[in-house]
Design a protein around this motif. Sequence first.
Motif, PDB file in Angstrom:
ATOM      1  N   GLY A   1      26.532  32.822  73.592  1.00  0.00           N
ATOM      2  CA  GLY A   1      26.858  31.716  74.480  1.00  0.00           C
ATOM      3  C   GLY A   1      25.787  30.645  74.515  1.00  0.00           C
ATOM      4  O   GLY A   1      25.989  29.583  75.104  1.00  0.00           O
ATOM      5  N   ARG A   2      24.647  30.915  73.873  1.00  0.00           N
ATOM      6  CA  ARG A   2      23.603  29.877  73.825  1.00  0.00           C
ATOM      7  C   ARG A   2      24.061  28.689  72.979  1.00  0.00           C
ATOM      8  O   ARG A   2      23.607  27.573  73.165  1.00  0.00           O
ATOM      9  N   ASP A   3      24.966  28.974  72.033  1.00  0.00           N
ATOM     10  CA  ASP A   3      25.406  27.920  71.110  1.00  0.00           C
ATOM     11  C   ASP A   3      26.534  27.063  71.670  1.00  0.00           C
ATOM     12  O   ASP A   3      27.010  26.138  71.002  1.00  0.00           O
ATOM     13  N   GLY A   4      27.001  27.385  72.862  1.00  0.00           N
ATOM     14  CA  GLY A   4      28.109  26.611  73.416  1.00  0.00           C
ATOM     15  C   GLY A   4      28.871  27.481  74.391  1.00  0.00           C
ATOM     16  O   GLY A   4      28.862  28.704  74.284  1.00  0.00           O
ATOM     17  N   ASP A   5      29.550  26.864  75.330  1.00  0.00           N
ATOM     18  CA  ASP A   5      30.249  27.586  76.390  1.00  0.00           C
ATOM     19  C   ASP A   5      31.484  28.315  75.823  1.00  0.00           C
ATOM     20  O   ASP A   5      32.417  27.685  75.330  1.00  0.00           O
ATOM     21  N   LYS A   6      31.444  29.655  75.875  1.00  0.00           N
ATOM     22  CA  LYS A   6      32.560  30.416  75.301  1.00  0.00           C
ATOM     23  C   LYS A   6      33.847  30.253  76.096  1.00  0.00           C
ATOM     24  O   LYS A   6      34.934  30.366  75.543  1.00  0.00           O
ATOM     25  N   PHE A   7      33.723  30.002  77.391  1.00  0.00           N
ATOM     26  CA  PHE A   7      34.931  29.799  78.199  1.00  0.00           C
ATOM     27  C   PHE A   7      35.717  28.592  77.664  1.00  0.00           C
ATOM     28  O   PHE A   7      36.940  28.645  77.512  1.00  0.00           O
ATOM     29  N   SER A   8      35.002  27.508  77.387  1.00  0.00           N
ATOM     30  CA  SER A   8      35.665  26.316  76.856  1.00  0.00           C
ATOM     31  C   SER A   8      36.193  26.581  75.451  1.00  0.00           C
ATOM     32  O   SER A   8      37.340  26.266  75.133  1.00  0.00           O
ATOM     33  N   HIS A   9      35.342  27.196  74.636  1.00  0.00           N
ATOM     34  CA  HIS A   9      35.716  27.421  73.242  1.00  0.00           C
ATOM     35  C   HIS A   9      36.997  28.245  73.117  1.00  0.00           C
ATOM     36  O   HIS A   9      37.880  27.922  72.312  1.00  0.00           O
ATOM     37  N   TYR A  10      37.096  29.285  73.922  1.00  0.00           N
ATOM     38  CA  TYR A  10      38.275  30.159  73.837  1.00  0.00           C
ATOM     39  C   TYR A  10      39.324  29.820  74.897  1.00  0.00           C
ATOM     40  O   TYR A  10      40.286  30.564  75.081  1.00  0.00           O
ATOM     41  N   ARG A  11      39.110  28.708  75.585  1.00  0.00           N
ATOM     42  CA  ARG A  11      40.052  28.257  76.628  1.00  0.00           C
ATOM     43  C   ARG A  11      40.342  29.365  77.645  1.00  0.00           C
ATOM     44  O   ARG A  11      41.496  29.694  77.927  1.00  0.00           O
ATOM     45  N   ILE A  12      39.264  29.939  78.153  1.00  0.00           N
ATOM     46  CA  ILE A  12      39.385  31.005  79.148  1.00  0.00           C
ATOM     47  C   ILE A  12      39.441  30.378  80.532  1.00  0.00           C
ATOM     48  O   ILE A  12      38.565  29.607  80.911  1.00  0.00           O
TER      49      ILE A  12
END
Lengths: 194, 194
Positions: A93-104
Amino acid sequence: MTHFHPVALEHASRLINHGPTVLVTSRSKDGSRRNIMAAAWSMPVEFTPPRIAIVIDKKTFTRELVKDSGAFGICIPGAALADLAYAVGNGTGRDGDKFSHYRIDASTGPVLGLPVLEAGCAAWMECRWIPEAHTEDAYDTCFGEVVSAAADERVFQRGRWSFRDDNRALQTIHHLGAGNFVHAGQVIQARPLG
Amino acid sequence: MTHFHPVALEHASRLINHGPTVLVTSRSKDGSRRNIMAAAWSMPVEFTPPRIAIVIDKKTFTRELVKDSGAFGICIPGAALADLAYAVGNGTGRDGDKFSHYRIDASTGPVLGLPVLEAGCAAWMECRWIPEAHTEDAYDTCFGEVVSAAADERVFQRGRWSFRDDNRALQTIHHLGAGNFVHAGQVIQARPLG
Protein backbone atom coordinates in the motif's frame (compact mmCIF):
# COMPACT_ATOMS: atom_id res chain seq x y z
CA MET A 1 -29.71 -2.01 2.93
CA THR A 2 -27.16 -3.65 5.16
CA HIS A 3 -27.37 -7.15 6.55
CA PHE A 4 -24.70 -6.31 9.11
CA HIS A 5 -25.56 -6.30 12.78
CA PRO A 6 -23.38 -5.89 15.86
CA VAL A 7 -21.79 -9.00 17.32
CA ALA A 8 -21.61 -9.19 21.13
CA LEU A 9 -17.98 -8.94 22.19
CA GLU A 10 -18.23 -12.24 24.06
CA HIS A 11 -18.88 -13.89 20.69
CA ALA A 12 -16.10 -12.12 18.79
CA SER A 13 -13.64 -15.02 19.06
CA ARG A 14 -16.08 -17.19 17.12
CA LEU A 15 -15.53 -15.06 14.05
CA ILE A 16 -11.99 -16.39 13.56
CA ASN A 17 -12.15 -19.57 15.66
CA HIS A 18 -12.15 -21.78 12.56
CA GLY A 19 -9.12 -20.22 10.91
CA PRO A 20 -10.37 -18.11 8.03
CA THR A 21 -8.12 -15.90 5.96
CA VAL A 22 -8.75 -12.28 6.93
CA LEU A 23 -8.14 -8.82 5.55
CA VAL A 24 -6.29 -6.43 7.86
CA THR A 25 -7.23 -2.77 7.55
CA SER A 26 -5.38 0.19 9.00
CA ARG A 27 -5.10 3.97 8.81
CA SER A 28 -2.65 6.61 9.89
CA LYS A 29 -3.48 8.60 13.01
CA ASP A 30 -4.21 11.71 10.97
CA GLY A 31 -6.42 9.77 8.58
CA SER A 32 -4.44 10.72 5.50
CA ARG A 33 -3.31 7.19 4.61
CA ARG A 34 -4.90 3.79 4.86
CA ASN A 35 -4.16 0.24 3.87
CA ILE A 36 -5.56 -3.25 3.45
CA MET A 37 -3.68 -6.55 3.31
CA ALA A 38 -4.53 -10.24 3.57
CA ALA A 39 -3.44 -12.41 6.48
CA ALA A 40 -3.81 -16.16 6.75
CA TRP A 41 -2.14 -16.30 10.17
CA SER A 42 -4.41 -15.16 12.98
CA MET A 43 -6.14 -16.70 15.98
CA PRO A 44 -8.12 -15.77 19.06
CA VAL A 45 -6.11 -15.91 22.29
CA GLU A 46 -8.80 -15.06 24.84
CA PHE A 47 -12.59 -15.03 25.00
CA THR A 48 -13.11 -12.24 27.55
CA PRO A 49 -11.77 -9.69 27.01
CA PRO A 50 -11.78 -10.74 23.36
CA ARG A 51 -8.17 -10.72 22.24
CA ILE A 52 -6.49 -11.99 19.14
CA ALA A 53 -3.01 -12.57 17.74
CA ILE A 54 -2.11 -11.95 14.13
CA VAL A 55 1.11 -12.16 12.15
CA ILE A 56 1.91 -8.91 10.34
CA ASP A 57 5.36 -8.74 8.82
CA LYS A 58 7.50 -5.93 10.22
CA LYS A 59 8.32 -4.68 6.75
CA THR A 60 4.71 -4.02 5.80
CA PHE A 61 3.01 -0.66 5.47
CA THR A 62 0.27 -2.07 7.71
CA ARG A 63 2.70 -2.47 10.64
CA GLU A 64 3.72 1.16 10.19
CA LEU A 65 0.12 2.35 10.27
CA VAL A 66 -0.83 0.13 13.22
CA LYS A 67 2.05 1.55 15.22
CA ASP A 68 1.03 5.07 14.26
CA SER A 69 -2.69 4.76 15.06
CA GLY A 70 -2.69 2.04 17.71
CA ALA A 71 -5.42 0.06 15.98
CA PHE A 72 -6.23 -2.38 13.19
CA GLY A 73 -9.36 -3.78 11.61
CA ILE A 74 -10.07 -7.41 10.71
CA CYS A 75 -12.49 -8.08 7.85
CA ILE A 76 -13.51 -11.62 7.04
CA PRO A 77 -14.03 -12.05 3.31
CA GLY A 78 -16.68 -14.34 1.92
CA ALA A 79 -15.91 -16.75 -0.90
CA ALA A 80 -16.92 -14.18 -3.49
CA LEU A 81 -13.96 -12.06 -2.40
CA ALA A 82 -11.27 -14.74 -2.79
CA ASP A 83 -9.78 -12.99 -5.78
CA LEU A 84 -9.65 -9.71 -3.90
CA ALA A 85 -8.11 -11.35 -0.82
CA TYR A 86 -5.38 -12.82 -2.96
CA ALA A 87 -4.85 -9.54 -4.79
CA VAL A 88 -4.44 -7.34 -1.68
CA GLY A 89 -2.11 -9.96 -0.25
CA ASN A 90 0.37 -9.07 -2.94
CA GLY A 91 1.88 -5.64 -3.47
CA THR A 92 2.30 -2.87 -0.91
CA GLY A 93 0.00 0.00 0.00
CA ARG A 94 3.01 2.31 0.10
CA ASP A 95 2.84 2.48 -3.70
CA GLY A 96 -0.74 3.72 -3.79
CA ASP A 97 -4.08 3.37 -2.04
CA LYS A 98 -5.32 -0.19 -2.56
CA PHE A 99 -8.90 0.76 -1.72
CA SER A 100 -8.97 3.10 -4.72
CA HIS A 101 -7.04 0.75 -6.95
CA TYR A 102 -9.38 -2.17 -6.36
CA ARG A 103 -12.46 0.04 -5.94
CA ILE A 104 -13.11 -1.23 -2.43
CA ASP A 105 -16.07 0.44 -0.80
CA ALA A 106 -15.09 0.76 2.88
CA SER A 107 -17.24 1.96 5.75
CA THR A 108 -15.87 3.54 8.91
CA GLY A 109 -15.76 1.49 12.10
CA PRO A 110 -17.90 2.95 14.92
CA VAL A 111 -15.35 2.88 17.74
CA LEU A 112 -11.89 3.32 16.23
CA GLY A 113 -12.74 4.81 12.85
CA LEU A 114 -10.97 2.03 10.96
CA PRO A 115 -11.90 1.15 7.38
CA VAL A 116 -14.19 -1.87 7.45
CA LEU A 117 -15.67 -3.79 4.51
CA GLU A 118 -19.19 -5.08 4.41
CA ALA A 119 -20.04 -5.86 0.77
CA GLY A 120 -18.81 -9.40 0.16
CA CYS A 121 -17.55 -9.83 3.71
CA ALA A 122 -19.06 -12.06 6.37
CA ALA A 123 -17.92 -9.97 9.35
CA TRP A 124 -15.50 -7.37 10.64
CA MET A 125 -13.87 -6.37 13.92
CA GLU A 126 -12.12 -3.26 15.18
CA CYS A 127 -9.10 -4.01 17.37
CA ARG A 128 -7.07 -1.85 19.69
CA TRP A 129 -3.41 -2.76 19.29
CA ILE A 130 -1.70 -4.15 22.41
CA PRO A 131 1.99 -3.33 21.97
CA GLU A 132 4.25 -6.33 22.61
CA ALA A 133 7.67 -5.32 21.33
CA HIS A 134 9.36 -8.67 21.81
CA THR A 135 6.86 -10.91 20.03
CA GLU A 136 6.40 -8.33 17.28
CA ASP A 137 10.12 -8.31 16.73
CA ALA A 138 10.84 -12.03 17.16
CA TYR A 139 7.76 -13.54 15.51
CA ASP A 140 5.96 -10.66 13.75
CA THR A 141 3.11 -11.58 16.07
CA CYS A 142 0.87 -8.67 17.06
CA PHE A 143 -1.84 -8.72 19.71
CA GLY A 144 -5.06 -6.75 19.80
CA GLU A 145 -8.28 -6.43 21.74
CA VAL A 146 -11.57 -6.47 19.86
CA VAL A 147 -13.63 -3.39 20.75
CA SER A 148 -16.39 -3.65 18.17
CA ALA A 149 -17.60 -6.33 15.78
CA ALA A 150 -20.38 -6.91 13.30
CA ALA A 151 -21.45 -9.72 11.00
CA ASP A 152 -23.78 -10.38 8.11
CA GLU A 153 -26.86 -11.94 9.63
CA ARG A 154 -27.24 -14.20 6.62
CA VAL A 155 -24.18 -16.18 7.72
CA PHE A 156 -23.62 -15.36 11.43
CA GLN A 157 -26.44 -15.04 13.92
CA ARG A 158 -26.64 -15.02 17.71
CA GLY A 159 -22.97 -15.83 18.08
CA ARG A 160 -22.90 -18.72 15.60
CA TRP A 161 -21.86 -19.32 12.03
CA SER A 162 -24.45 -20.88 9.78
CA PHE A 163 -22.99 -22.22 6.54
CA ARG A 164 -25.71 -23.32 4.15
CA ASP A 165 -26.25 -23.91 0.47
CA ASP A 166 -27.96 -20.53 0.14
CA ASN A 167 -25.08 -18.44 1.54
CA ARG A 168 -22.05 -19.90 -0.17
CA ALA A 169 -20.81 -16.51 -1.39
CA LEU A 170 -20.50 -15.36 2.23
CA GLN A 171 -18.78 -18.46 3.53
CA THR A 172 -15.30 -17.94 4.88
CA ILE A 173 -12.21 -18.89 2.93
CA HIS A 174 -9.13 -20.69 4.23
CA HIS A 175 -5.86 -20.30 2.44
CA LEU A 176 -4.01 -23.47 1.47
CA GLY A 177 -1.20 -21.53 -0.16
CA ALA A 178 -0.48 -20.13 -3.60
CA GLY A 179 -3.95 -18.66 -4.07
CA ASN A 180 -5.83 -21.85 -3.34
CA PHE A 181 -8.53 -21.52 -0.71
CA VAL A 182 -10.78 -24.09 0.83
CA HIS A 183 -14.36 -22.97 0.89
CA ALA A 184 -17.23 -25.15 1.86
CA GLY A 185 -15.40 -28.17 0.53
CA GLN A 186 -14.41 -26.58 -2.69
CA VAL A 187 -11.05 -25.26 -3.67
CA ILE A 188 -11.20 -21.80 -5.16
CA GLN A 189 -8.36 -20.78 -7.43
CA ALA A 190 -7.93 -17.04 -7.12
CA ARG A 191 -7.41 -15.11 -10.32
CA PRO A 192 -5.19 -12.06 -10.60
CA LEU A 193 -7.07 -8.76 -10.53
CA GLY A 194 -6.25 -5.90 -12.86
CA MET B 1 0.91 -50.10 5.73
CA THR B 2 1.30 -46.43 6.39
CA HIS B 3 0.44 -43.66 3.98
CA PHE B 4 2.51 -41.22 6.02
CA HIS B 5 5.59 -39.68 4.50
CA PRO B 6 7.92 -36.97 5.79
CA VAL B 7 7.03 -33.37 5.01
CA ALA B 8 9.94 -31.04 4.19
CA LEU B 9 10.29 -28.51 7.00
CA GLU B 10 9.96 -25.64 4.56
CA HIS B 11 6.42 -26.88 3.88
CA ALA B 12 5.43 -27.41 7.50
CA SER B 13 3.56 -24.11 7.82
CA ARG B 14 1.20 -25.27 5.09
CA LEU B 15 -0.15 -27.94 7.41
CA ILE B 16 -1.92 -25.37 9.60
CA ASN B 17 -2.03 -22.39 7.24
CA HIS B 18 -5.77 -22.79 6.70
CA GLY B 19 -6.74 -22.89 10.36
CA PRO B 20 -7.61 -26.50 11.18
CA THR B 21 -8.38 -27.69 14.68
CA VAL B 22 -5.42 -29.69 15.96
CA LEU B 23 -4.64 -32.18 18.68
CA VAL B 24 -1.76 -31.29 20.98
CA THR B 25 0.26 -34.19 22.32
CA SER B 26 2.80 -34.11 25.12
CA ARG B 27 4.76 -36.35 27.48
CA SER B 28 6.72 -35.91 30.66
CA LYS B 29 10.50 -35.84 30.40
CA ASP B 30 10.77 -39.27 32.02
CA GLY B 31 8.13 -40.68 29.70
CA SER B 32 5.86 -41.85 32.52
CA ARG B 33 2.94 -39.57 31.65
CA ARG B 34 1.47 -38.30 28.43
CA ASN B 35 -1.51 -36.28 27.26
CA ILE B 36 -3.59 -35.22 24.31
CA MET B 37 -5.92 -32.24 24.01
CA ALA B 38 -7.68 -30.35 21.23
CA ALA B 39 -6.80 -26.80 20.25
CA ALA B 40 -8.66 -24.61 17.81
CA TRP B 41 -6.29 -21.69 18.29
CA SER B 42 -3.00 -22.11 16.49
CA MET B 43 -1.17 -20.50 13.58
CA PRO B 44 2.17 -20.49 11.81
CA VAL B 45 4.33 -17.45 12.62
CA GLU B 46 7.31 -18.09 10.37
CA PHE B 47 8.15 -20.20 7.31
CA THR B 48 11.87 -20.75 7.89
CA PRO B 49 12.66 -21.82 10.49
CA PRO B 50 9.13 -23.23 10.72
CA ARG B 51 7.63 -21.78 13.85
CA ILE B 52 4.11 -21.78 15.19
CA ALA B 53 2.07 -20.22 17.97
CA ILE B 54 -0.63 -22.08 19.86
CA VAL B 55 -2.89 -21.21 22.75
CA ILE B 56 -2.62 -23.72 25.61
CA ASP B 57 -4.33 -22.68 28.81
CA LYS B 58 -1.97 -22.36 31.77
CA LYS B 59 -4.20 -24.56 33.90
CA THR B 60 -3.93 -27.57 31.59
CA PHE B 61 -1.98 -30.75 32.16
CA THR B 62 -0.52 -30.22 28.69
CA ARG B 63 1.18 -26.98 29.74
CA GLU B 64 2.72 -28.80 32.69
CA LEU B 65 4.09 -31.56 30.44
CA VAL B 66 5.34 -29.13 27.79
CA LYS B 67 7.26 -27.22 30.43
CA ASP B 68 8.68 -30.47 31.77
CA SER B 69 9.79 -31.96 28.46
CA GLY B 70 10.36 -28.85 26.36
CA ALA B 71 8.32 -30.19 23.47
CA PHE B 72 4.83 -30.73 22.08
CA GLY B 73 3.28 -32.54 19.15
CA ILE B 74 0.62 -31.27 16.76
CA CYS B 75 -1.63 -33.85 15.09
CA ILE B 76 -4.14 -32.74 12.49
CA PRO B 77 -7.28 -34.86 12.67
CA GLY B 78 -9.24 -35.75 9.58
CA ALA B 79 -13.02 -35.44 9.49
CA ALA B 80 -13.45 -39.00 10.68
CA LEU B 81 -11.87 -37.99 13.99
CA ALA B 82 -14.19 -35.06 14.75
CA ASP B 83 -15.83 -36.91 17.59
CA LEU B 84 -12.47 -37.77 19.11
CA ALA B 85 -11.23 -34.19 18.74
CA TYR B 86 -14.25 -32.93 20.58
CA ALA B 87 -13.92 -35.60 23.24
CA VAL B 88 -10.25 -34.97 24.08
CA GLY B 89 -11.00 -31.25 24.17
CA ASN B 90 -13.08 -31.85 27.27
CA GLY B 91 -11.79 -33.35 30.50
CA THR B 92 -8.23 -33.35 31.79
CA GLY B 93 -5.48 -35.91 31.35
CA ARG B 94 -4.60 -35.49 35.02
CA ASP B 95 -7.50 -37.80 35.80
CA GLY B 96 -6.22 -40.65 33.66
CA ASP B 97 -4.45 -41.40 30.42
CA LYS B 98 -6.69 -40.26 27.55
CA PHE B 99 -4.85 -42.43 25.03
CA SER B 100 -5.89 -45.53 26.95
CA HIS B 101 -9.38 -44.24 27.69
CA TYR B 102 -10.15 -43.51 24.05
CA ARG B 103 -8.01 -46.37 22.72
CA ILE B 104 -5.83 -44.02 20.73
CA ASP B 105 -3.05 -45.83 18.90
CA ALA B 106 -0.09 -43.43 19.03
CA SER B 107 3.26 -43.79 17.33
CA THR B 108 6.45 -42.20 18.59
CA GLY B 109 7.83 -39.13 16.82
CA PRO B 110 11.29 -39.67 15.31
CA VAL B 111 13.07 -36.60 16.67
CA LEU B 112 11.50 -35.72 20.03
CA GLY B 113 9.79 -38.98 20.92
CA LEU B 114 6.39 -37.35 21.23
CA PRO B 115 3.18 -39.34 20.80
CA VAL B 116 1.89 -38.78 17.26
CA LEU B 117 -1.28 -40.09 15.67
CA GLU B 118 -1.49 -41.44 12.16
CA ALA B 119 -4.71 -43.45 11.87
CA GLY B 120 -7.45 -40.93 11.02
CA CYS B 121 -5.08 -38.00 11.00
CA ALA B 122 -3.96 -36.04 7.96
CA ALA B 123 -0.59 -34.99 9.35
CA TRP B 124 1.53 -34.45 12.45
CA MET B 125 4.44 -32.29 13.57
CA GLU B 126 6.93 -32.47 16.43
CA CYS B 127 7.74 -29.06 17.94
CA ARG B 128 10.48 -27.91 20.24
CA TRP B 129 9.00 -25.49 22.75
CA ILE B 130 10.40 -21.94 22.65
CA PRO B 131 9.89 -20.55 26.17
CA GLU B 132 8.28 -17.10 26.17
CA ALA B 133 7.25 -16.45 29.75
CA HIS B 134 5.41 -13.20 29.14
CA THR B 135 3.14 -14.26 26.29
CA GLU B 136 2.51 -17.62 27.95
CA ASP B 137 1.41 -15.81 31.08
CA ALA B 138 -0.50 -12.92 29.50
CA TYR B 139 -2.14 -14.70 26.55
CA ASP B 140 -1.60 -18.44 27.10
CA THR B 141 0.25 -18.23 23.80
CA CYS B 142 3.09 -20.72 23.40
CA PHE B 143 5.65 -20.78 20.61
CA GLY B 144 7.41 -23.75 19.10
CA GLU B 145 9.70 -24.72 16.27
CA VAL B 146 8.76 -27.62 14.04
CA VAL B 147 11.58 -30.16 13.90
CA SER B 148 9.84 -33.02 12.12
CA ALA B 149 6.61 -33.44 10.20
CA ALA B 150 4.77 -36.06 8.20
CA ALA B 151 1.51 -36.23 6.29
CA ASP B 152 -0.77 -38.80 4.71
CA GLU B 153 0.08 -38.78 1.04
CA ARG B 154 -3.56 -39.30 0.16
CA VAL B 155 -4.36 -35.74 1.25
CA PHE B 156 -1.01 -33.85 1.34
CA GLN B 157 1.65 -34.29 -1.31
CA ARG B 158 4.73 -32.32 -2.31
CA GLY B 159 3.92 -29.51 0.11
CA ARG B 160 0.28 -29.10 -0.89
CA TRP B 161 -3.10 -30.13 0.41
CA SER B 162 -5.34 -31.92 -2.04
CA PHE B 163 -8.96 -32.07 -0.88
CA ARG B 164 -11.05 -34.29 -3.14
CA ASP B 165 -14.23 -36.30 -3.09
CA ASP B 166 -12.26 -39.49 -2.50
CA ASN B 167 -10.45 -38.34 0.65
CA ARG B 168 -13.17 -36.66 2.68
CA ALA B 169 -12.42 -38.67 5.82
CA LEU B 170 -8.92 -37.19 5.89
CA GLN B 171 -9.96 -33.60 5.25
CA THR B 172 -9.17 -31.15 8.03
CA ILE B 173 -11.82 -29.90 10.42
CA HIS B 174 -12.33 -26.33 11.60
CA HIS B 175 -14.13 -25.69 14.84
CA LEU B 176 -17.03 -23.25 14.76
CA GLY B 177 -17.74 -23.72 18.46
CA ALA B 178 -19.81 -26.07 20.59
CA GLY B 179 -18.73 -29.20 18.74
CA ASN B 180 -19.64 -27.96 15.29
CA PHE B 181 -16.87 -28.24 12.73
CA VAL B 182 -16.73 -27.13 9.15
CA HIS B 183 -15.39 -29.82 6.90
CA ALA B 184 -15.33 -29.55 3.20
CA GLY B 185 -18.42 -27.43 3.26
CA GLN B 186 -20.28 -29.62 5.63
CA VAL B 187 -20.95 -29.07 9.29
CA ILE B 188 -20.11 -32.06 11.46
CA GLN B 189 -21.83 -32.32 14.79
CA ALA B 190 -19.52 -34.17 17.14
CA ARG B 191 -21.07 -36.81 19.37
CA PRO B 192 -19.91 -37.51 22.90
CA LEU B 193 -17.63 -40.54 23.23
CA GLY B 194 -17.94 -43.06 26.02
